[in-house]
Design a protein around this motif. Structure first.
Motif, PDB file in Angstrom:
ATOM      1  N   THR A 190       0.834  -1.203   0.000  1.00 53.19           N
ATOM      2  CA  THR A 190       0.000   0.000   0.000  1.00 53.19           C
ATOM      3  C   THR A 190       0.867   1.251   0.000  1.00 53.19           C
ATOM      4  O   THR A 190       0.624   2.201  -0.772  1.00 53.19           O
ATOM      5  CB  THR A 190      -0.923   0.006   1.229  1.00 53.19           C
ATOM      6  N   PHE A 191       1.875   1.276   0.844  1.00 49.10           N
ATOM      7  CA  PHE A 191       2.775   2.433   0.898  1.00 49.10           C
ATOM      8  C   PHE A 191       3.518   2.607  -0.424  1.00 49.10           C
ATOM      9  O   PHE A 191       3.594   3.719  -0.973  1.00 49.10           O
ATOM     10  CB  PHE A 191       3.766   2.252   2.047  1.00 49.10           C
ATOM     11  N   ALA A 192       4.058   1.497  -0.963  1.00 47.97           N
ATOM     12  CA  ALA A 192       4.860   1.584  -2.184  1.00 47.97           C
ATOM     13  C   ALA A 192       4.022   2.033  -3.380  1.00 47.97           C
ATOM     14  O   ALA A 192       4.434   2.913  -4.156  1.00 47.97           O
ATOM     15  CB  ALA A 192       5.512   0.231  -2.467  1.00 47.97           C
ATOM     16  N   PHE A 193       2.832   1.460  -3.539  1.00 46.38           N
ATOM     17  CA  PHE A 193       2.021   1.809  -4.699  1.00 46.38           C
ATOM     18  C   PHE A 193       1.293   3.128  -4.511  1.00 46.38           C
ATOM     19  O   PHE A 193       0.871   3.752  -5.503  1.00 46.38           O
ATOM     20  CB  PHE A 193       1.045   0.672  -5.002  1.00 46.38           C
ATOM     21  N   THR A 194       1.134   3.571  -3.273  1.00 45.80           N
ATOM     22  CA  THR A 194       0.602   4.920  -3.062  1.00 45.80           C
ATOM     23  C   THR A 194       1.564   5.960  -3.627  1.00 45.80           C
ATOM     24  O   THR A 194       1.139   6.949  -4.261  1.00 45.80           O
ATOM     25  CB  THR A 194       0.361   5.181  -1.568  1.00 45.80           C
ATOM     26  N   LEU A 195       2.859   5.740  -3.415  1.00 50.13           N
ATOM     27  CA  LEU A 195       3.857   6.666  -3.966  1.00 50.13           C
ATOM     28  C   LEU A 195       3.810   6.664  -5.490  1.00 50.13           C
ATOM     29  O   LEU A 195       3.906   7.725  -6.125  1.00 50.13           O
ATOM     30  CB  LEU A 195       5.254   6.273  -3.483  1.00 50.13           C
ATOM     31  N   ILE A 196       3.685   5.468  -6.084  1.00 51.45           N
ATOM     32  CA  ILE A 196       3.618   5.389  -7.549  1.00 51.45           C
ATOM     33  C   ILE A 196       2.379   6.115  -8.052  1.00 51.45           C
ATOM     34  O   ILE A 196       2.444   6.921  -9.000  1.00 51.45           O
ATOM     35  CB  ILE A 196       3.611   3.912  -7.999  1.00 51.45           C
ATOM     36  N   LEU A 197       1.244   5.833  -7.431  1.00 47.69           N
ATOM     37  CA  LEU A 197       0.004   6.451  -7.870  1.00 47.69           C
ATOM     38  C   LEU A 197       0.004   7.961  -7.622  1.00 47.69           C
ATOM     39  O   LEU A 197      -0.555   8.732  -8.407  1.00 47.69           O
ATOM     40  CB  LEU A 197      -1.174   5.796  -7.144  1.00 47.69           C
ATOM     41  N   TRP A 198       0.653   8.376  -6.568  1.00 48.47           N
ATOM     42  CA  TRP A 198       0.757   9.798  -6.257  1.00 48.47           C
ATOM     43  C   TRP A 198       1.490  10.540  -7.371  1.00 48.47           C
ATOM     44  O   TRP A 198       1.096  11.636  -7.775  1.00 48.47           O
ATOM     45  CB  TRP A 198       1.475   9.968  -4.925  1.00 48.47           C
ATOM     46  N   ASN A 199       2.571   9.927  -7.879  1.00 50.22           N
ATOM     47  CA  ASN A 199       3.355  10.569  -8.935  1.00 50.22           C
ATOM     48  C   ASN A 199       2.642  10.543 -10.286  1.00 50.22           C
ATOM     49  O   ASN A 199       2.903  11.395 -11.140  1.00 50.22           O
ATOM     50  CB  ASN A 199       4.714   9.871  -9.073  1.00 50.22           C
ATOM     51  N   LEU A 200       1.754   9.561 -10.488  1.00 54.57           N
ATOM     52  CA  LEU A 200       1.088   9.433 -11.779  1.00 54.57           C
ATOM     53  C   LEU A 200      -0.253  10.151 -11.841  1.00 54.57           C
ATOM     54  O   LEU A 200      -0.731  10.485 -12.931  1.00 54.57           O
ATOM     55  CB  LEU A 200       0.867   7.947 -12.099  1.00 54.57           C
ATOM     56  N   SER A 201      -0.898  10.365 -10.694  1.00 55.15           N
ATOM     57  CA  SER A 201      -2.242  10.939 -10.717  1.00 55.15           C
ATOM     58  C   SER A 201      -2.183  12.461 -10.842  1.00 55.15           C
ATOM     59  O   SER A 201      -1.199  13.103 -10.476  1.00 55.15           O
ATOM     60  CB  SER A 201      -3.003  10.559  -9.447  1.00 55.15           C
ATOM     61  N   GLY A 202      -3.259  13.028 -11.370  1.00 55.08           N
ATOM     62  CA  GLY A 202      -3.344  14.467 -11.543  1.00 55.08           C
ATOM     63  C   GLY A 202      -4.528  15.035 -10.789  1.00 55.08           C
ATOM     64  O   GLY A 202      -5.246  14.319 -10.085  1.00 55.08           O
ATOM     65  N   PRO A 203      -4.786  16.320 -10.943  1.00 59.32           N
ATOM     66  CA  PRO A 203      -5.912  16.952 -10.222  1.00 59.32           C
ATOM     67  C   PRO A 203      -7.245  16.532 -10.830  1.00 59.32           C
ATOM     68  O   PRO A 203      -7.341  16.143 -11.989  1.00 59.32           O
ATOM     69  CB  PRO A 203      -5.651  18.442 -10.408  1.00 59.32           C
TER      70      PRO A 203
END
Length: 640
Positions: A190-203
């Motif tokens: 969860t922590f690792a993929f949250t970082l990935i998704l955080w960098n890929l997601s937009g507003p």
């Protein structure tokens, strides 16, 4: 991602994650063991196994399993980045980038396969060693102090102890490791993929308000709400799983009893009664199964709906950014993959709720079993003392569980040359007095004096262990030329256990060879001239000469022999054991008067120095017992 430096970066990531996970895991275990019921249950069952005062090996192996679990999480992150690289190369028609991705996949897949195989072996070996330890702990506590017998005196006797030891121990060990590593994998992922998704997601604009990194918040809110609802829907599965094991065990026990008492039921023509009982118990199994089906339909239906609805979310949210060329095809695919993994990880507790429910039920059953054992150990015990070879009662009072007296203040001593007969109406306490002398009856006061060792109790229905007739004849000892049980002796058993838990290339052949060797050497006991002559002679003396040639044949002799033959075999056991004192409880009830006289004459001739105490109704027994203790009822007695 810079694949040229990824090996070093991944090593650093695993080390950091490992240190943080260990600290948090220790804190979590401490908190659960201190503040939750099931945490205390787990620690009471297996805390000693992980104690460094016992051995370091379990903790070392567990630490290695944790390392492998974190390695799996890191590989998932690398595969996520690989998907991005591969799809981006396809979008750009970058042939060199595509083949580089294929080579990279081969490396990652190889590492994944090797890691998975190592993890499988280490986890299996760990659970086997843990199960061996816990089984021995449970078995020892159940057997020591004759707890297996004393639990029947509890207000709530433990049900199906065989299932608790054989099945629940295995489920507990396997589920403990699977669920704990699953939780760690889910949280770290969860922590690792949250970082990935955080960098890929937009507003994302929500009700006119622009929410930055909206996809991350969306998946968390979505899964938290779904998990809360799933727990409410699935909570009844805990009790239903508990009842499943109980009802199945009760049904199985009823079937076993029918087989055990088949002849008695057949004589009574009790098939209708037994059939009604079996069908009623099976009806409980089926009713509970339908309850689980209906509850699982709701639970699984909700889970499937939540899971499928989440599949298209990342594509819908990222579609606009993709079509405006803000992100690449690889970014879109990685976003969907990261969203799916994050949703799966956050949904771990929701999807695994039925497994947690079954685990809680297992914890409850094992805790109930250990509690019953502890309560049995706390039952009062008779004051049994040793004074050489004496057998005596010193102001002994024996009571029923409701505290009503069966015998009050009995004082007597039995001499070898003057056997004692205990008589009285049915239910007056004759057998209960023998239980008190054996140290099995908790409801008595006063002193009991008897030898600590070399004492034999013969019951009305003798116990014949599975194995050869020779073993049954020497029970509870072993034939003098054998060091242990004949099916697999102690050394062979240890070698077999070691072979089972030791991974070798030819493990299957080693086990086959070991079993074959054990079977050749022990399945039929090796002949010993002295032991063979003694056993054969005793069988003839107790009028079982027709069984001499079957001494080394393994069978269920308790079913093959009639009750009269079993009682004569018990007298043969008495002659071979030559105890200091022997207590016979209706030991000739199935014999005619001629055989009864023969058995007692044989015992007095062969064992003149053995102290003999008998319980019986027949007046013919008076001829072999100069002294008689008559139990009158209500605590009264008379010694003549």
């Amino acid at each position: 991602m810079d694949w040229n430096h990824e090996l070093l970066l991944s090593a650093l990531w695993i080390l950091k994650a490992y240190a943080i996970t260990v600290v948090l895991a220790i804190a979590a275990i401490w908190g659960l063991a201190r503040y939750t019921v099931w945490g205390r249950q787990f620690w009471n069952l297996s805390g000693a196994y992980f104690s460094t005062r016992r051995a370091w090996r379990p903790l070392v192996v567990l630490a290695f399993i944790l390392l492998l679990t974190l390695g799996a999480v890191r590989l998932d992150v690398l595969f996520s980045s690989w998907y991005n690289s591969m799809y981006t190369s396809l979008q750009k028609l970058d042939e060199a980038g595509f083949w580089f991705a294929m080579v990279l996949f081969a490396i990652l897949a190889t590492v994944h396969v090797v890691r998975s195989l190592i993890e499988f072996y280490v986890q299996q070996a760990f659970t086997i060693h843990w199960r061996v330890w816990l089984n021995e702990r449970m078995l020892s506590r159940w057997i020591d102090g004759q707890t297996y017998y004393k639990t029947q005196y509890l207000d709530r006797p433990v049900d199906n102890p065989d299932q608790r030891i054989q099945q629940d121990v295995n489920v507990f060990v396997t589920s403990s490791l699977t669920l704990s590593m699953g939780v760690i994998n889910a949280l770290v992922s969860t922590f690792a993929f949250t970082l990935i998704l955080w960098n890929l997601s937009g507003p994302l604009a929500v009700l006119g308000v622009e929410v930055p990194r909206a996809m991350v918040f969306l998946v968390f809110v979505y899964v938290i709400v779904a998990t809360v609802l799933a727990i409410r829907i699935g909570r009844p599965l805990i009790s239903l799983n508990f009842l499943t094991e109980r009802f199945n065990a009760d049904y199985r026990y009823a079937l076993v009893r029918l087989r055990e008492y088949a002849e008695s039921v057949a004589f009574y023509a009790g098939e209708k009664v037994e059939g009604a009982l079996l069908r009623s118990r099976f009806a409980q199994v089926i009713a509970n199964s339908w309850a689980i089906v209906y509850r699982s339909l709701k639970f699984l239906g909700f889970n499937f709906t939540v899971t499928q609805a989440a599949v298209v979310f990342p594509f819908i949210i990222q579609a606009q950014r993709f079509f405006t060329k803000q992100i690449s095809l690889g970014d879109l695919i990685q976003t969907a993959q990261a969203f799916g993994r994050l949703q799966d990880n956050l949904s771990f507790f929701r999807n695994a709720y039925d497994s947690f429910a079954a685990y809680r039920a297992t914890l409850d059953r094992l805790t109930g079993f250990t509690t019953a054992i502890s309560l049995a150990h706390q039952l009062p015990t008779p004051d049994v003392r040793t004074d050489g070879g004496r057998v005596a009662l010193d102001l002994l009072t024996v009571r029923r569980p409701d505290r009503q007296p069966l015998l009050e203040r009995v004082s007597l001593e039995v001499e070898p040359h003057a056997p004692l007969l205990i008589r009285g109406p049915s239910g007056s306490g004759k057998t209960t007095l023998l239980r008190a002398i054996a140290g099995l009856w908790p409801y008595c006061e006063g002193g009991i004096i008897r030898p600590a060792d070399n004492v034999l109790f013969l019951s009305q229905k003798p116990y014949l262990p599975l194995g050869s007739l020779r073993e049954a004849l020497y029970y509870p000892g072993h034939p003098p030329y054998l060091a242990g049980p004949t099916v697999l002796d102690v050394d062979s058993s240890k070698r077999l256990q070691e072979a089972t838990v030791t991974r070798t290339r030819n493990a299957g052949q080693d086990l086959d060879a070991l079993l074959a060797a054990a079977g050749r050497s022990d399945a039929i006991a090796p002949s010993s001239p002295s032991g063979d002559d003694a056993a054969r002679q005793v069988l003839r003396q107790v009028h079982l000469g027709h069984l001499v040639d079957q001494l080394d044949q393994s069978a269920d002799w308790g079913r093959i022999l009639s009750l009269g033959e079993q009682q004569r075999l018990a007298f043969g056991r008495l002659l071979l054991a030559r105890p200091v004192a022997a207590f016979l409880d209706e030991a000739t009830s199935a014999l005619d008067e001629g055989l009864e006289e023969s058995m007692y004459h044989l015992a007095r001739e062969q064992l003149p120095d053995t102290i003999l105490v008998s319980v019986g109704h027949r007046s013919t027994l008076l001829a072999f017992h100069p002294r008689c203790l008559s139990i009158k009822g209500g605590g009264a007695w008379e010694l003549t």
